[in-house]
Design a protein around this motif. Structure first.
Motif, PDB file in Angstrom:
ATOM      1  N   UNK A   1       0.866  -1.174   0.000  1.00 38.55           N
ATOM      2  CA  UNK A   1       0.000   0.000   0.000  1.00 38.55           C
ATOM      3  C   UNK A   1       0.902   1.223   0.000  1.00 38.55           C
ATOM      4  N   UNK A   2       0.811   2.036  -1.053  1.00 35.38           N
ATOM      5  CA  UNK A   2       1.631   3.242  -1.171  1.00 35.38           C
ATOM      6  C   UNK A   2       0.775   4.447  -0.826  1.00 35.38           C
ATOM      7  N   UNK A   3       1.165   5.155   0.217  1.00 37.09           N
ATOM      8  CA  UNK A   3       0.397   6.308   0.688  1.00 37.09           C
ATOM      9  C   UNK A   3       0.976   7.598   0.132  1.00 37.09           C
ATOM     10  N   UNK A   4       0.184   8.276  -0.678  1.00 36.17           N
ATOM     11  CA  UNK A   4       0.590   9.556  -1.253  1.00 36.17           C
ATOM     12  C   UNK A   4       0.296  10.704  -0.295  1.00 36.17           C
TER      13      UNK A   4
ATOM     14  N   UNK B   1       4.074   1.805   2.485  1.00 36.22           N
ATOM     15  CA  UNK B   1       5.134   2.748   2.141  1.00 36.22           C
ATOM     16  C   UNK B   1       4.531   4.141   2.114  1.00 36.22           C
ATOM     17  N   UNK B   2       5.126   5.068   2.867  1.00 38.77           N
ATOM     18  CA  UNK B   2       4.619   6.433   2.895  1.00 38.77           C
ATOM     19  C   UNK B   2       5.585   7.376   2.182  1.00 38.77           C
ATOM     20  N   UNK B   3       5.046   8.554   1.821  1.00 42.30           N
ATOM     21  CA  UNK B   3       5.865   9.530   1.110  1.00 42.30           C
ATOM     22  C   UNK B   3       5.772  10.901   1.749  1.00 42.30           C
ATOM     23  N   UNK B   4       5.530  10.927   3.046  1.00 42.89           N
ATOM     24  CA  UNK B   4       5.439  12.198   3.760  1.00 42.89           C
ATOM     25  C   UNK B   4       6.735  12.981   3.615  1.00 42.89           C
ATOM     26  N   UNK B   5       6.632  14.299   3.406  1.00 43.61           N
ATOM     27  CA  UNK B   5       7.833  15.113   3.209  1.00 43.61           C
ATOM     28  C   UNK B   5       8.486  15.536   4.520  1.00 43.61           C
ATOM     29  N   UNK B   6       7.798  15.366   5.629  1.00 46.00           N
ATOM     30  CA  UNK B   6       8.353  15.817   6.897  1.00 46.00           C
ATOM     31  C   UNK B   6       8.714  14.673   7.818  1.00 46.00           C
ATOM     32  N   UNK B   7       9.716  14.866   8.635  1.00 46.27           N
ATOM     33  CA  UNK B   7      10.122  13.921   9.680  1.00 46.27           C
ATOM     34  C   UNK B   7      10.375  12.520   9.154  1.00 46.27           C
TER      35      UNK B   7
END
Length: 245
Positions: free
Chosen positions: A127-130, A181-187
């Protein structure tokens, strides 16, 4: 990035915000952002060619440029081989084929090596989280889904109708992916991963298969996407190694 890979970076007269790689790209004048741009600012630069990301903008924005009589190349890679095609097309339009050939050859050789190493391995659900609010992923038509396939995985939402669908927590629970899998830009993505850690019924959470990949390495359709692919392939390999049926 693809224009620079094609050897034509010195020809760029304007760009939108976040066009920040390579370092030289940061010095290019800005005409807007991913949310919109100033047609007047574009016209003032008198460009011979505009390169637009197809799904990155609404069709009306792109049509506005076409209606102004500007020449627009719409770039929309759907599979990893298309990145090389985009660079080749840009080089053809800008007269930099010889320079582009080096970038293209290196990219395709690396892509072939990754395919030979990972594509035939046991399939792992991903699961890819945008995005988180609203919860959003990608379907099987998105190039990131091709990266997942390359690494011997399968996109848990490949069958979604739209390319970047909004989904619910319940739908993720129902599909119970082996990895998230996440793609958060922070932390380094930690906030989103912490949120998922509360859902212990998910296989990905129970097996501690929660991963982060910098969005610039997967969500930009450039040669750097293979850096993101290498990270994902290694992450899925760890899922296989630690899996106890």
């Amino acid at each position: 990035e693809n224009i620079f890979s094609a050897g034509a970076g010195n020809l760029i007269v304007g760009a939108v915000d976040y066009s920040d790689y390579p370092e030289k790209a940061k010095k290019i004048p800005r005409v807007g952002s991913m949310q919109g741009f100033s047609a007047e600012a574009v016209l003032a630069l008198k460009p011979d060619l505009i390169i637009a990301w197809g799904t990155g903008y609404s069709a009306s924005f792109i049509q506005q440029l076409i209606d102004l009589g500007l020449t627009v190349y719409i770039d929309e890679p759907k599979v990893l081989e298309d990145v090389a095609k985009s660079i080749q097309d840009i080089a053809t339009m800008t007269g930099t084929k010889n320079t582009a050939k080096i970038s293209i050859d290196i990219y395709l050789q690396k892509l072939d090596a990754l395919k030979r190493r990972y594509s035939e391995l046991e399939k792992i659900g991903v699961f890819y989280q945008v995005w988180d609010k609203p919860l959003r992923t990608i379907n099987g038509d998105h190039i990131i889904s091709d990266v997942i396939n390359l690494c011997g995985g399968y996109n848990s939402f490949a069958d979604a109708i739209v390319i970047a669908p909004k989904i619910s927590i319940e739908s993720v629970l129902a599909r119970n992916p082996a990895s998230i899998v996440t793609s958060n830009t922070g932390s380094a993505g930690s906030d989103w991963l912490v949120e998922w850690s509360h859902w212990r019924s998910l296989r990905a959470v129970n097996d501690n298969n929660l991963f982060f990949i910098p969005p610039d390495l997967l969500q930009r359709h450039t040669v750097r996407i293979l850096q993101g692919a290498e990270i994902l392939c290694n992450q899925l390999e760890s899922v296989r190694t630690n899996y106890n049926p």
